[in-house]
Design an enzyme around this catalytic site. Structure first.
Site, PDB file in Angstrom:
ATOM      1  N   GLU A 252       0.803  -1.394   0.165  1.00  0.00           N
ATOM      2  CA  GLU A 252      -0.153  -0.446   0.256  1.00  0.00           C
ATOM      3  C   GLU A 252       1.011   1.070  -0.142  1.00  0.00           C
ATOM      4  O   GLU A 252       1.102   1.653   1.068  1.00  0.00           O
ATOM      5  CB  GLU A 252      -1.046   0.059   1.386  1.00  0.00           C
ATOM      6  CG  GLU A 252      -1.681   1.089   0.995  1.00  0.00           C
ATOM      7  CD  GLU A 252      -2.480   0.860   0.405  1.00  0.00           C
ATOM      8  OE1 GLU A 252      -3.099   0.351  -0.848  1.00  0.00           O
ATOM      9  OE2 GLU A 252      -2.542   2.756  -0.468  1.00  0.00           O
ATOM     10  N   THR A 296      -5.651   1.208  -5.753  1.00  0.00           N
ATOM     11  CA  THR A 296      -4.658  -0.090  -5.358  1.00  0.00           C
ATOM     12  C   THR A 296      -5.338  -1.142  -6.321  1.00  0.00           C
ATOM     13  O   THR A 296      -5.078  -1.804  -6.731  1.00  0.00           O
ATOM     14  CB  THR A 296      -5.470  -1.549  -3.805  1.00  0.00           C
ATOM     15  OG1 THR A 296      -5.413  -0.173  -2.880  1.00  0.00           O
ATOM     16  CG2 THR A 296      -4.886  -2.170  -4.340  1.00  0.00           C
ATOM     17  N   HIS A 411      -1.776   2.984   4.736  1.00  0.00           N
ATOM     18  CA  HIS A 411      -3.176   3.374   3.539  1.00  0.00           C
ATOM     19  C   HIS A 411      -3.074   4.704   4.479  1.00  0.00           C
ATOM     20  O   HIS A 411      -2.981   5.261   5.837  1.00  0.00           O
ATOM     21  CB  HIS A 411      -4.299   2.857   3.860  1.00  0.00           C
ATOM     22  CG  HIS A 411      -4.481   3.283   3.326  1.00  0.00           C
ATOM     23  ND1 HIS A 411      -5.448   4.510   3.161  1.00  0.00           N
ATOM     24  CD2 HIS A 411      -5.359   2.476   1.850  1.00  0.00           C
ATOM     25  CE1 HIS A 411      -6.315   4.895   2.141  1.00  0.00           C
ATOM     26  NE2 HIS A 411      -6.737   3.810   0.630  1.00  0.00           N
ATOM     27  N   ASP A 470       1.531   0.490  -4.321  1.00  0.00           N
ATOM     28  CA  ASP A 470       0.679   0.285  -5.376  1.00  0.00           C
ATOM     29  C   ASP A 470       0.047   1.275  -6.198  1.00  0.00           C
ATOM     30  O   ASP A 470      -0.217   1.749  -7.481  1.00  0.00           O
ATOM     31  CB  ASP A 470      -0.753  -0.109  -5.023  1.00  0.00           C
ATOM     32  CG  ASP A 470      -1.069   0.044  -3.716  1.00  0.00           C
ATOM     33  OD1 ASP A 470      -0.100   1.327  -3.716  1.00  0.00           O
ATOM     34  OD2 ASP A 470      -2.461   0.711  -2.649  1.00  0.00           O
ATOM     35  N   HIS A 471       0.634   2.595  -5.694  1.00  0.00           N
ATOM     36  CA  HIS A 471       0.405   4.063  -6.447  1.00  0.00           C
ATOM     37  C   HIS A 471       1.029   4.667  -5.213  1.00  0.00           C
ATOM     38  O   HIS A 471       1.521   4.368  -4.305  1.00  0.00           O
ATOM     39  CB  HIS A 471      -0.744   4.332  -6.455  1.00  0.00           C
ATOM     40  CG  HIS A 471      -2.186   4.175  -5.268  1.00  0.00           C
ATOM     41  ND1 HIS A 471      -2.027   4.416  -3.908  1.00  0.00           N
ATOM     42  CD2 HIS A 471      -2.954   2.911  -4.755  1.00  0.00           C
ATOM     43  CE1 HIS A 471      -2.363   3.792  -2.936  1.00  0.00           C
ATOM     44  NE2 HIS A 471      -3.298   3.035  -3.728  1.00  0.00           N
TER      45      HIS A 471
HETATM   46  C1  GP9 Z   1      -8.591  -1.661   0.673  1.00  0.00           C
HETATM   47  C2  GP9 Z   1      -7.115  -1.162   0.279  1.00  0.00           C
HETATM   48  C3  GP9 Z   1      -6.762   0.149  -0.139  1.00  0.00           C
HETATM   49  O1  GP9 Z   1      -8.658  -2.436  -0.017  1.00  0.00           O
HETATM   50  O2  GP9 Z   1      -6.667  -1.975  -0.889  1.00  0.00           O
HETATM   51  O3  GP9 Z   1      -7.519   0.667  -1.649  1.00  0.00           O
HETATM   52  P1  GP9 Z   1      -7.003   1.995  -1.939  1.00  0.00           P
HETATM   53  O4  GP9 Z   1      -7.582   3.556  -0.828  1.00  0.00           O
HETATM   54  O5  GP9 Z   1      -5.813   2.284  -1.484  1.00  0.00           O
HETATM   55  O6  GP9 Z   1      -7.095   1.854  -3.570  1.00  0.00           O
HETATM   56 MN    MN Z   2      -3.565   0.867  -2.107  1.00  0.00          MN
END
Ligand code: GP9
Ligand code: MN
Length: 638
Positions: A252, A296, A411, A470-471
Site C-alpha cells: 500500500e 489499489t 494507507h 501500488d500507487h
Molecule cells: C482497500 C485497500 C486500499 O481494500 O486496497 O485501497 P486504496 O484506497 O488504496 O485504493
Molecule cells: Mn492502495
C-alpha cells in the site's frame, strides 16, 4: 372541507415513518461502518431525503384516492426493496446490484437459505406500511392534500433541494464519490439505498449499451498493434522460475523515494534496501505506477491483465463481469492454485466479483483473519499480524501456487500507535508526510518478518517473491512539505512525474543474477515479465506491456492521463522534458517546445493515445468474449 384537513398530511407522516425505519435498518441491521460524526449525520439525513423525494410526488395526483393509493404502494414497494436487500445482506454482507439479481447462482444460494435469513421480528419492518395503509384507507379526507400548482412545484423543488444538499454533504465527506465508483457500502451510506439502486441502474445500462454495440472485428486492428509492440526476443530469464510458487505482494502507497533514503538521519526501509543490490533480487528503480481513480484496484488490474485501467471510475467496479485472460487464469491452466490475501471487506473495490472474473480460486478477506483491538489500526489488520496469520493458510496450500498479498497499514492517513513506531515522524507542515515514514518503516519490518516466516515454513526456496508499490501515498496537496524533504525549491511538473515511481522487486531465491535495472518500466509490464519468468505461454494473449528482461521493448510507459515517460523524454502538461536532465526541450529561439509536430515527444504521444484507446475499447466492448486464448502448442517458447 379544507377546514377538516390536518396540518400533518399523510405524505409527511409517511416520510417520517419510512425515514426512521430506514435509518434503523441502516444503523442497526446492516453493519455500515461510521468513522466520524459527519458520516453519522449523512446516514441520518439520507433516509428522510429519499422518502420525501418519493412520497412528495403524491401531491401531483388530483384525485385523493389516487394520492392515497400511490402512498400505500410506494411504501410497500420501498419496504420490500429494503427487505430484500436486508435478507441478501445477511447472506452476502453486500447490497444487491442489478447484475447480481440476474446471476442465477447467487440467488440460488440465497433461495436455499432464505428461511434462515428471515427473522420473526422482521415483521416489525412492515409496521409503518400497515399504519400508512390504515390511514390512507380510513383518513383519506383529512390526510390527502390539495395544493395549488405553486404548492406542488414547491414540494418538488424542496425535494430536489434536499437531495442536492445530501449529495453535497456526501461529496464533501467522500470526494469523487460517484466518479470513483467506490464500494457499494460507501454509496449506500452516503446517498441511501434507493439512490444507490438508481445509480447502479444507470451504470448498468451505460455499460450494457457500449457492450451491445461492440463487435468482434474491432479486435483485428488491436491485435495487429499489440503483436507489433510485444517483446519478440527470448531473454536469459525466460523460464528461469518455472514451476515456482509466485508470491506477489502489493504494498500500500509505497513510493520509490523512500528506498535508500533517510529521515531524521535514519534509514526508512532497511529491509527493502538490503534487497537492492542483493544477488537474488532484481530491483527496478524507474518503475512507474499507472493507476487512476481505482487506486489499489487499478494497480491490481494493470498487473493481472497488462491492460490499462479506465480514465474515470474503477474498472474493477464498472467492468467486474467482463471476460479477461488474467494471470490467475493463465497460471491455473499451468496447474497453479490461485488466491488473494487482503484483510478488508470483500466487496471493497468489488473485489469479490472481479476476482471471480480474473479466475482466482480463493479470496481470503477480512473474515479469514482474527482481528482484535490490539492488532488493528486505521483500515484494519496491521501488516505484521496479516502476514503472520496468513502463513498457516500457505502451509496447507497445494503447490505450486500464485498468491497475492495486499497490505493495508501504510494507507493514508498513516496512523500508527506509538509502540509500533521504530522511527520518528518527519517534521514539516504536513502531518500526512510526517507520519508516512514511520508507517513505511512498519511495513518494511513486516516484510522482513514475512521473508523469515516463509523460510521457517519451508516455502521460501520454492517461491519467487515480487514486491510492488501500488500507487503514490503522498498527493500533490503535500508537495510543499515534500519539496522540503527532498531539499528542492519546489516540486515541478517533471518532479511530479518522477514521484510516480514505485518500487518493484523480483526476488528469485538462488538466482544469483540479481541487479538494479534502470530501464523505464511500468505496472503494465508486470504480467508479461512474470509469465515469461514462469514459462507461461502468452503468444496468443492480448496485452500492452513488455517483458522487463527483454531487450526488445517499446521504450515508453504511458500514464493513464496521456502523459508518458520514454527512454529519453518525459511528457506532461503539454511540455516535453529531457528525461535525464529534467529540462524542457528548447527550440532554437529559446522557447519551450510545446507538443507540436516539431516536438520529439509528439510521435510517442500519438502511440500512447492510440494504445490507451485500444485498451479502453477492449474493456468497454468486453471484446475478450470474442477471443479464444488457447495456446497453439504446449511447448511454444514465447
Ligand atoms: C482497500 C485497500 C486500499 O481494500 O486496497 O485501497 P486504496 O484506497 O488504496 O485504493
Ligand atoms: Mn492502495
Amino acid at each position: 372541507m379544507n377546514s377538516k384537513r390536518t396540518k400533518l398530511p399523510l405524505y409527511i407522516i409517511a416520510t417520517l415513518l419510512f425515514g426512521i425505519k430506514t435509518y434503523i435498518i441502516y444503523r442497526f441491521m446492516f453493519s455500515i461502518e461510521l468513522d466520524n460524526s459527519m458520516q453519522e449525520l449523512i446516514l441520518f439525513i439520507n433516509p428522510f431525503v429519499s422518502a420525501f423525494l418519493v412520497f412528495g410526488l403524491s401531491v401531483w395526483f388530483q384525485k385523493q384516492s389516487r394520492q392515497m393509493k400511490f402512498l400505500r404502494y410506494t411504501a410497500l414497494i420501498g419496504t420490500l426493496i429494503l427487505y430484500f436487500n436486508l435478507v441478501f445482506y445477511r447472506s452476502f454482507s453486500d447490497f444487491i446490484t442489478i447484475p447480481q439479481l440476474f446471476q442465477g447462482s447467487n440467488m440460488g444460494d440465497l433461495g436455499s437459505s432464505i428461511l434462515t435469513l428471515m427473522k420473526v421480528y422482521d415483521i416489525l419492518l412492515f409496521a409503518d406500511v400497515a399504519i400508512i395503509w390504515y390511514l390512507s384507507k380510513k383518513k383519506q379526507d383529512v390526510m390527502a392534500v390539495r395544493y395549488p400548482k405553486s404548492g406542488k412545484v414547491f414540494a418538488l423543488a424542496m425535494s430536489f433541494l434536499l437531495v442536492a444538499g445530501n449529495f453535497f454533504l456526501a461529496e464533501m465527506e467522500r470526494p469523487q464519490l460517484f466518479t470513483r465508483a467506490f464500494d457499494r457500502e460507501y454509496l449506500v451510506k452516503n446517498i441511501g439505498i434507493f439512490n444507490y439502486h438508481i445509480y447502479d441502474a444507470v451504470m448498468q445500462s451505460k455499460v450494457k449499451t457500449k457492450r451491445v454495440f461492440a463487435d468482434e472485428n474491432e479486435l483485428t486492428e488491436i491485435k495487429e498493434y499489440v503483436n507489433n509492440s510485444k517483446s519478440k526476443d527470448k531473454s536469459n530469464m525466460f523460464r528461469a522460475a518455472e514451476g515456482k510458487n509466485l508470491i506477489f505482494i502489493s504494498v500500500e502507497s509505497l513510493q520509490s523515494f523512500v528506498i535508500n533514503n533517510k529521515v531524521n538521519g535514519e534509514e526508512i526501509t532497511p529491509f527493502l534496501n538490503s534487497l537492492v543490490g542483493d544477488e537474488d533480487t532484481f530491483y527496478f528503480n524507474n518503475f512507474y505506477q499507472q493507476t487512476m481513480q481505482g487506486r489499489t484496484s487499478d494497480s491490481e488490474f494493470l498487473v493481472e491483465n497488462s491492460l490499462y485501467p479506465l480514465p474515470r471510475g474503477a474498472v474493477f467496479f464498472t467492468h467486474g463481469r467482463n471476460e479477461y485472460n488474467a494471470m490467475p487464469e493463465l497460471l491455473k491452466n499451468k496447474g497453479y492454485y490461485t488466491s488473494v490475501f487482503h484483510a478488508n471487506n470483500k466487496s471493497f473495490w468489488n473485489r469479490d466479483q472481479m476476482y471471480n472474473s480474473l479466475g482466482y480460486d480463493q479470496f481470503y478477506g477480512e473474515d479469514s483473519f482474527e482481528e482484535t483491538a490490539e492488532n488493528t489500526i486505521g483500515w484494519g489488520l496491521k501488516d505484521k499480524a496479516f502476514f503472520e496469520q496468513s502463513i498457516k493458510y500457505l502451509q496447507s496450500m497445494e503447490q505450486p501456487f500464485y498468491t497475492k498479498f495486499i497490505t493495508l497499514t501504510n494507507h493514508f492517513p498513516f496512523n500508527l500507535e506509538e509502540e509500533d513506531r521504530t522511527i520518528e515522524p518527519y517534521d514539516s507542515g504536513s502531518a500526512t508526510l510526517n507520519n508516512y515514514f514511520p508507517t513505511v518503516r512498519y511495513t518494511d519490518e513486516a516484510l522482513k518478518q514475512f521473508f523469515k516466516q516463509l523460510k521457517d515454513a519451508g516455502i521460501y526456496e520454492d517461491s519467487i517473491i515480487v514486491i510492488m508499490g501500488d500507487h503514490y501515498g503522498i498527493s500533490e496537496n503535500h508537495y510543499k512539505a515534500m519539496s522540503q524533504y527532498l531539499g528542492k525549491e519546489e516540486i515541478t511538473p517533471y518532479d511530479h512525474i518522477q514521484l510516480q515511481r514505485v518500487p518493484l522487486f523480483i526476488h528469485i531465491p538462488g538466482s544469483g543474477k540479481g541487479k538494479v535495472m534502470s530501464k523505464v518500466a511500468g505496472q503494465i509490464d508486470v504480467k508479461p515479465t512474470l509469465m515469461k519468468l514462469l514459462g507461461v505461454d502468452i503468444k496468443n494473449d492480448i496485452y500492452f506491456g513488455n517483458d522487463l528482461f527483454s531487450e526488445d521493448r517499446k521504450g515508453y510507459v504511458a500514464l493513464r492521463n496521456g502523459d508518458f515517460i520514454s527512454d529519453n523524454y518525459i511528457s506532461t502538461e503539454g511540455v516535453c522534458y529531457n528525461r535525464q536532465t529534467g529540462d524542457p526541450i528548447e527550440k532554437a529561439n529559446d522557447s519551450v517546445v510545446k507538443e507540436t509536430t516539431e516536438s520529439p515527444c509528439n510521435p510517442i504521444k500519438d502511440k500512447v493515445l492510440k494504445e490507451l484507446g485500444y485498451s479502453d475499447a477492449i474493456i468497454y466492448g468486453d471484446l475478450f468474449r470474442f477471443e479464444d486464448f488457447e495456446p497453439e502448442t504446449n511447448d511454444s517458447d514465447s
